[in-house]
Structure formats: structure tokens, C-alpha cells
Design an enzyme around this catalytic site. Structure first.
Site, PDB file in Angstrom:
ATOM      1  CG  ASP A 166       2.380   7.043  10.931  1.00 34.18           C
ATOM      2  OD1 ASP A 166       2.534   7.811  11.897  1.00 34.18           O
ATOM      3  OD2 ASP A 166       1.752   5.968  11.015  1.00 34.18           O
ATOM      4  NE  ARG A 279      -4.226   3.433   2.477  1.00 29.40           N
ATOM      5  CZ  ARG A 279      -4.238   4.436   3.343  1.00 29.40           C
ATOM      6  NH1 ARG A 279      -5.378   4.847   3.868  1.00 29.40           N
ATOM      7  NH2 ARG A 279      -3.106   5.045   3.682  1.00 29.40           N
ATOM      8  N   GLY A 470       5.255   3.571   5.997  1.00 31.08           N
ATOM      9  CA  GLY A 470       4.053   3.690   5.183  1.00 31.08           C
ATOM     10  C   GLY A 470       4.311   4.053   3.731  1.00 31.08           C
TER      11      GLY A 470
HETATM   12  N1  LIG Z   1      -2.049  17.284  -1.400  1.00 24.92           N
HETATM   13  C1  LIG Z   1      -1.653  16.028  -1.494  1.00 24.92           C
HETATM   14  N2  LIG Z   1      -2.123  15.205  -2.478  1.00 24.92           N
HETATM   15  C2  LIG Z   1      -1.747  13.916  -2.552  1.00 24.92           C
HETATM   16  N3  LIG Z   1      -0.884  13.314  -1.682  1.00 24.92           N
HETATM   17  C3  LIG Z   1      -0.393  14.087  -0.687  1.00 24.92           C
HETATM   18  C4  LIG Z   1      -0.747  15.461  -0.545  1.00 24.92           C
HETATM   19  N4  LIG Z   1      -0.109  15.962   0.537  1.00 24.92           N
HETATM   20  C5  LIG Z   1       0.627  14.944   1.047  1.00 24.92           C
HETATM   21  N5  LIG Z   1       0.472  13.819   0.322  1.00 24.92           N
HETATM   22  C6  LIG Z   1       1.055  12.470   0.535  1.00 24.92           C
HETATM   23  O1  LIG Z   1       0.058  11.632   1.075  1.00 24.92           O
HETATM   24  C7  LIG Z   1       0.688  10.541   1.715  1.00 24.92           C
HETATM   25  C8  LIG Z   1      -0.160   9.942   2.816  1.00 24.92           C
HETATM   26  O2  LIG Z   1      -0.516  10.929   3.719  1.00 24.92           O
HETATM   27  P1  LIG Z   1      -0.749  10.725   5.265  1.00 24.92           P
HETATM   28  O3  LIG Z   1       0.349  10.039   5.904  1.00 24.92           O
HETATM   29  O4  LIG Z   1      -1.092  12.087   5.784  1.00 24.92           O
HETATM   30  O5  LIG Z   1      -2.079   9.843   5.373  1.00 24.92           O
HETATM   31  P2  LIG Z   1      -2.349   8.306   5.507  1.00 24.92           P
HETATM   32  O6  LIG Z   1      -1.471   7.543   4.591  1.00 24.92           O
HETATM   33  O7  LIG Z   1      -3.805   8.129   5.371  1.00 24.92           O
HETATM   34  O8  LIG Z   1      -1.962   7.989   7.002  1.00 24.92           O
HETATM   35  P3  LIG Z   1      -0.833   7.035   7.688  1.00 24.92           P
HETATM   36  O9  LIG Z   1       0.460   7.411   7.070  1.00 24.92           O
HETATM   37  O10 LIG Z   1      -0.913   7.382   9.146  1.00 24.92           O
HETATM   38  O11 LIG Z   1      -1.204   5.607   7.426  1.00 24.92           O
HETATM   39  C9  LIG Z   1       1.998  11.106   2.217  1.00 24.92           C
HETATM   40  O12 LIG Z   1       3.020  10.250   1.827  1.00 24.92           O
HETATM   41  C10 LIG Z   1       2.162  12.467   1.556  1.00 24.92           C
HETATM   42  O13 LIG Z   1       3.398  12.547   0.876  1.00 24.92           O
HETATM   43  C1  LIG Z   2      -6.881 -10.758  13.783  1.00 19.75           C
HETATM   44  C2  LIG Z   2      -6.420  -9.433  14.200  1.00 19.75           C
HETATM   45  C3  LIG Z   2      -5.017  -9.159  13.852  1.00 19.75           C
HETATM   46  C4  LIG Z   2      -4.722  -7.716  14.022  1.00 19.75           C
HETATM   47  C5  LIG Z   2      -3.274  -7.442  13.906  1.00 19.75           C
HETATM   48  C6  LIG Z   2      -3.015  -6.026  14.081  1.00 19.75           C
HETATM   49  C7  LIG Z   2      -1.562  -5.700  14.100  1.00 19.75           C
HETATM   50  C8  LIG Z   2      -1.418  -4.245  13.899  1.00 19.75           C
HETATM   51  C9  LIG Z   2      -0.004  -3.756  14.019  1.00 19.75           C
HETATM   52  C10 LIG Z   2       0.066  -2.391  13.508  1.00 19.75           C
HETATM   53  C11 LIG Z   2       1.482  -1.926  13.389  1.00 19.75           C
HETATM   54  C12 LIG Z   2       1.547  -0.623  12.708  1.00 19.75           C
HETATM   55  C13 LIG Z   2       2.924  -0.261  12.414  1.00 19.75           C
HETATM   56  C14 LIG Z   2       2.969   1.090  11.797  1.00 19.75           C
HETATM   57  C15 LIG Z   2       3.213   1.290  10.550  1.00 19.75           C
HETATM   58  C16 LIG Z   2       3.219   2.661   9.957  1.00 19.75           C
HETATM   59  O1  LIG Z   2       4.522   3.118   9.787  1.00 19.75           O
HETATM   60  C17 LIG Z   2       2.562   2.629   8.570  1.00 19.75           C
HETATM   61  C18 LIG Z   2       2.324   4.043   8.092  1.00 19.75           C
HETATM   62  O2  LIG Z   2       1.315   4.649   8.789  1.00 19.75           O
HETATM   63  N1  LIG Z   2       1.284   1.936   8.599  1.00 19.75           N
HETATM   64  C19 LIG Z   2       1.113   0.789   7.981  1.00 19.75           C
HETATM   65  O3  LIG Z   2       1.969   0.288   7.305  1.00 19.75           O
HETATM   66  C20 LIG Z   2      -0.230   0.115   8.142  1.00 19.75           C
HETATM   67  C21 LIG Z   2      -0.080  -1.259   8.710  1.00 19.75           C
HETATM   68  C22 LIG Z   2      -1.413  -1.845   9.039  1.00 19.75           C
HETATM   69  C23 LIG Z   2      -1.338  -3.302   9.245  1.00 19.75           C
HETATM   70  C24 LIG Z   2      -2.643  -3.961   9.511  1.00 19.75           C
END
Ligand SMILES: Nc1ncnc2c1ncn2[C@@H]1O[C@H](COP(=O)(O)OP(=O)(O)OP(=O)(O)O)[C@@H](O)[C@H]1O
Ligand SMILES: CCCCCCCCCCCCC/C=C/[C@@H](O)[C@H](CO)NC(=O)CCCCC
Ligand SMILES: [Ca+2]
Length: 512
Positions: A166, A279, A470
């Protein structure tokens, strides 16, 4: 022409494909079959006197919205007839508005750090099969993709693909929307500026930790499925909210804008990036135990233009009529220019209180962790956001609330949870309201302290952080406005029933 093997083929025979209906919109490619390859694989073709064949690659819909590339080979003794078929099918494909040239950004460090491998092994071969050419950038730092989008000749491309989570999608979206506004002379710092719609579609190849935007718009987080939606040129408009503070643009958001629980989870999890997707479980558990609540005021404008409600039983699905209605309204609003001023006159509601979480979601925010999401009835493109207020409650009740995100029970059916469908809102923390002067010093001084009136109470005097798709925001006081259908994805929303959708369109079998 038949899909029977060549050794069973006689001139003039005509056989149906066994129960295989393929809408032309879901044909991936048509190719003359390399018979030498086939002959090498199976000795039986060698007996045939010069058979001719072509292969149709098509989308096969599996369970849970998963798509796969399947193929069927048609045999023919007449070379001319075979070529006519190839030609006719290729002409049909030409009529579809599909991307031919794509700009691809890969975050090699997202999720489980598999982005590059996923793209090379699962996606690139499909793009090449569909004759899509690509310019591929593997990012070297955060904001690399975003910065690059301000420099490239964007008109060369039919779409942008981001491989990552995301956060990576958010980067690409900021690059594209920002570029669009810059090219049109629109000042993003003006919270009331009518933003220019972004017509270059974005495709998401999920390779992140949450992948909520992909999951909520496709129904599954699966790289091959997403690649196929890109290839066939699907289009799904998406609402985007702008976030400002004191006439300064902070960010755009499409999924979750969360203060309190989700902000604290994110802030803690950023220090644990090395743990990968785990994490969030670690920080989620830690934040749950800390049970902090935050005091503040929310001002919001209800979304009166849309019919739906966050408590609806029906969810947003492919071809959603509520989103379509918003699209029509949007077109009418574009025709009459004066309407924007009237909007400001509309009523604002005010809610003050102590909250464990304040979540504003533009879409359901469904993801593998929570298959129905934070707001199951939220719409992808209705010009509204669902504002969920979770008031101070016991740890046990908050756990009950969280668990309902993972099962079929209604997570809004609690006395401490309120949900509103809004088109804009503002938030100010109590800390800021009380001390409008030097916020940073106050924040530092009070960090880690709790409500002086009640030592046992979990109200934190410090502010929480906003989690914006995120990414953390620097300001706790924000103004948010939903921009209806500001951008488009290579997706079609979640399909109600894949088989039904398929049988309504023209099919390869009908052509036969
Ligand atoms: N080469 C890079 N090195 C370090 N950070 C990067 C690089 N390319 C992109 N990013 C940054 O890494 C951050 C996280 O990336 P990404 O959303 O792909 O993974 P994630 O955080 O593991 O997944 P999610 O957002 O679904 O939780 C983004 O905000 C992006 O700006
Ligand atoms: C006892 C069991 C309880 C379990 C509860 C689970 C609830 C999960 C709801 C998840 C909602 C996700 C919303 C999405 C957020 C994304 O824009 C963002 C970027 O990737 N992710 C998080 O912030 C990561 C957020 C992660 C939160 C855990
Ligand atoms: Ca919406």
C-alpha cells in the site's frame, strides 16, 4: 476448426470447446501454435500431414476471485482457415482498449522483499505474452518512484504499475496525482481546489505487507490475478481524500486514515521493519495492551449525495449502482461550476470525546487479516468516506470489536462504536485545542504521561499519530476532503458471481 488433437482431425470436422465460455474481453492473447514444439513433446503428432493450429490464452476464473491464464489449442488442416481465425481474433482484441506500453516501478524491499522475483517470474512473462512493452524501474530509495513520475514523459504510457504494498501504491499515486495538478497549474496546498482527475490507470501487483488496496479492489491479493486485470485493461474509479493542515497539503489517502490504535500500531511497527509483515502483529499486540485513548474534536459533513449507509448489508461490487450514480452526479457537477461554493454552506456536525480509534476509510479496507475489512459496506467510488469512531471502552470490549473484523459479526453493533458516511471532516486533539501556542514543546513535555485527573485512566496526554495508507503524518490536526473518483485502477471491483458475469458477453464458442 476444432480443439480436438490433430491426430483425430479430418478436413471439415467441427467440434465445440468443452463447456468453455470465454468473453472476448477476457482473451489474453492469440498465437499461431509452434507445432515443432508440440511435436517434440508428443510423438503422436508426427503421423499427421501438416496440421495447422492456433492457441487462445484466456482468463480462467478460479475460486475466491483468483484468476489464472489458461489456454486452448485449435487444430485445422486448412492453413488459410487457421490464419483467418488468428486474424479475426486478433482484430477482436484490437477493438478492446488495452494497455500497450506500461511504466513499472518495483519496490524490492516491500513485504517479504519478493517484489523483483514476483515481477520477473509471474508478471513479466504474462505481459510479454500479451505483447505489452514495459519500462521497468527498480527503486533505490523511498520516493524514487514519486520523484520519477514528475520527470518522465507520462504521455508515452497507457498506465503505471507498482509492485509493492500500500505504501508503494501511495507513492505512485502521489506522483501521478501531483504531476496531473502541476501540469494543470492547480495548487495542492489549497484544500478547496477542484483537483484534476487522473486518467492514467494504476495497476497494483501486490508484494507488500497488508496489500489492502489490491485486496479491496480485486478481492484477492495475488500477483497473477492483478497482472491479468491489467492486461485485459479493466478500469475501476477510486475516491481519493486529500489531507491538509493550515492550508498546507500533507497527503492523499485511499484506504485507511487512522488515529489512535492504527496510528500507534504503525508508529511502533516502523521501528520493526526488519520483521517484515509480522511487525504489524507484534506492534498490534503491544498497542492493544497499552490501550491508549485520545481526546479530541471531530467536525464532519455527512455525505448526503449518496444513497448508501455504512450499516448496509450489501457491499460494493463490480458495476456497483451506488458508485455509478455518484459518477453521473460528478459529471453533472462538472457541467455546473458554481456548486462547490454551496457545498461549504452545508451543515457541519461536531463530536467531542475520548477515542481509542478514529478511522476514516474510503474503501472497505479488506485484506487477508480482515477479509470483510474495517467498513464492509464502504464504496470504492461513491465520493464518500466512512468515519468510524471507537470511544473509550474496556480492553475486553475493544478486543471484541477487533475480533469482529475477522468474522461475520457486525463490528458496528457496539454502544461505543459510531459510524458516519462523510464527504469531509476535520480533527483537532484536546492537546492542541488547550495549547494552541507551542505544540512541539508541549508534546515533548507530556509524552508518556496520562490523564492527571484519573491516574488509572488510559487517556494519553500526548497526541497519537495519523496512519495515512501506512505512512505517518506529522500533524495531528487535519482537514480531510473526499474527491470522488479522482483516479482509476486496472481493476473491476470485487465480482459478485464470476460465472454470471462471464455468460453475459460474446464468447469464443459463439464465434465457432
Ligand atoms: N528502494 C526502496 N528503499 C527503501 N524504501 C522504499 C524503496 N522503494 C520504495 N520504498 C518505500 O517503502 C515503503 C513501504 O513499501 P511497501 O508499501 O511496498 O511495503 P510494505 O510497507 O511492506 O507493505 P504495506 O504498505 O502493504 O503494509 C513505501 O512507503 C515506499 O515509499
Ligand atoms: C485478536 C485478533 C484481532 C485481529 C484484528 C485484526 C484487524 C485487522 C484490520 C486490518 C485493517 C487494515 C487496514 C489497512 C491499512 C493499510 O492502509 C496500512 C498500510 O498497508 N496497513 C496498516 O496500517 C497495518 C495495520 C495492521 C493492523 C493490525
Ligand atoms: Ca468511498
Amino acid at each position: 476448426v476444432t480443439n480436438q488433437p490433430a491426430h483425430e482431425l479430418d478436413r471439415g470436422s467441427c467440434v465445440h470447446i468443452e463447456n468453455c465460455f470465454v468473453p472476448t474481453s477476457e482473451i489474453i492473447a492469440v498465437e499461431e501454435t509452434d507445432l515443432n514444439k508440440k511435436q517434440r513433446n508428443s510423438g503422436k503428432w508426427q503421423k499427421m500431414a501438416k496440421p495447422h493450429a492456433f492457441t487462445v490464452y484466456y482468463v480462467k476464473k478460479a475460486r475466491n476471485h483468483r484468476w489464472r491464464c489458461s489456454d486452448v489449442t485449435f487444430w485445422c488442416v486448412d492453413e488459410q482457415l487457421c490464419n483467418q481465425w488468428i486474424q479475426a481474433l486478433k482484430e477482436l482484441l484490437e477493438l478492446q482498449t488495452r494497455p500497450k506500453h506500461l511504466l513499472v516501478y518495483i519496490n524490492p524491499y516491500g513485504g517479504k522483499r519478493q517484489g523483483k522475483r514476483i515481477y520477473e517470474q509471474k508478471v513479466a512473462p504474462l505481459f510479454s505474452l500479451a505483447s505489452i512493452s514495459t519500462d521497468v524501474f527498480v527503486t533505490e530509495r523511498a520516493n524514487h518512484a514519486k520523484d520519477n513520475l514528475f520527470e518522465v514523459n507520462i504521455n508515452k504510457y497507457d498506465g503505471v504499475v507498482c509492485v509493492g504494498g500500500d505504501g508503494m501504491f501511495s507513492e505512485v499515486m502521489h506522483g501521478l496525482i501531483g504531476r496531473m495538478q502541476k501540469d494543470s497549474g492547480i495548487d495542492q496546498n489549497n484544500p478547496k481546489a477542484p483537483l484534476v482527475q487522473c486518467n492514467i490507470r494504476i495497476g497494483i501487483i501486490p508484494a507488500g505487507s497488508t496489500d489492502c488496496i489490491c485486496y479491496s479492489t480485486v478481492g484477492i491479493s495475488d500477483p497473477v490475478t492483478s497482472a491479468l486485470h491489467i492486461i485485459i485493461g479493466d478500469s475501476q474509479p477510486l475516491d481519493v481524500s486529500s489531507v491538509h493542515h493550515n492550508n498546507t497539503f500533507l497527503k492523499y489517502t485511499v484506504s485507511l486514515l487512522g488515529y489512535g490504535f492504527y496510528g500507534d500500531v504503525l508508529k511502533d511497527s516502523e521501528k520493526k521493519r526488519w520483521m517484515g509483515p509480522m511487525r504489524y502483529d507484534y506492534s498490534g499486540f503491544k498497542t492493544f495492551l497499552s490501550h491508549h485513548c485520545y481526546e479530541g474534536t471531530i467536525y464532519f459533513q455527512p455525505a448526503k449525495h449518496t444513497q448508501g449507509s455504512p450499516r448496509d448489508k450489501d457491499s460494493c461490487r463490480t458495476g456497483c449502482h451506488i458508485c455509478r450514480q455518484s459518477e453521473q452526479q460528478l459529471a453533472e457537477e462538472h457541467k455546473k461550476c458554481g456548486l462547490k461554493h454551496e457545498e461549504d454552506e452545508e451543515e457541519w456536525k461536531v463530536i467531542k470525546g475520548k477515542f481509542l480509534a478514529i478511522n476514516a476509510v474510503n474503501m472497505s479496507c479488506a485484506c487477508p487479516r480482515s477479509p470483510k475489512g474495517l467498513s464492509p459496506a464502504a464504496h470504492l467510488a461513491d465520493g464518500s468516506s466512512d468515519l468510524i469512531l471507537v470511544r473509550k471502552c474496556s480492553r475486553f470490549d475493544f478486543l471484541r470489536y477487533l475480533i469482529r473484523h475477522t468474522n461475520q459479526d457486525d463490528q458496528f453493533d457496539f454502544s461505543f462504536v459510531d459510524v458516519y458516511r462523510v464527504k469531509s471532516f476535520q480533527f483537532t486533539s484536546k492537546l492542541l485545542e488547550d495549547n494552541e501556542s507551542d505544540v512541539t514543546d508541549i508534546g515533548k513535555k507530556h509524552f508518556g504521561q496520562f490523564c492527571r485527573d484519573h491516574p488509572a485512566c488510559c487517556c494519553s496526554i500526548a497526541n497519537s499519530t495519523w496512519n495515512c495508507d501506512g505512512e505517518t503524518l506529522n500533524s495531528s490536526a487535519i482537514e480531510v476532503r473526499v474527491h470522488c473518483q479522482l483516479m482509476k485502477l486496472f481493476a473491476r471491483g470485487i465480482e459478485e458471481n464470476c460465472k454470471e458475469a462471464a455468460s453475459n458477453q460474446s464468447t469464443v464458442e459463439q464465434l465457432l
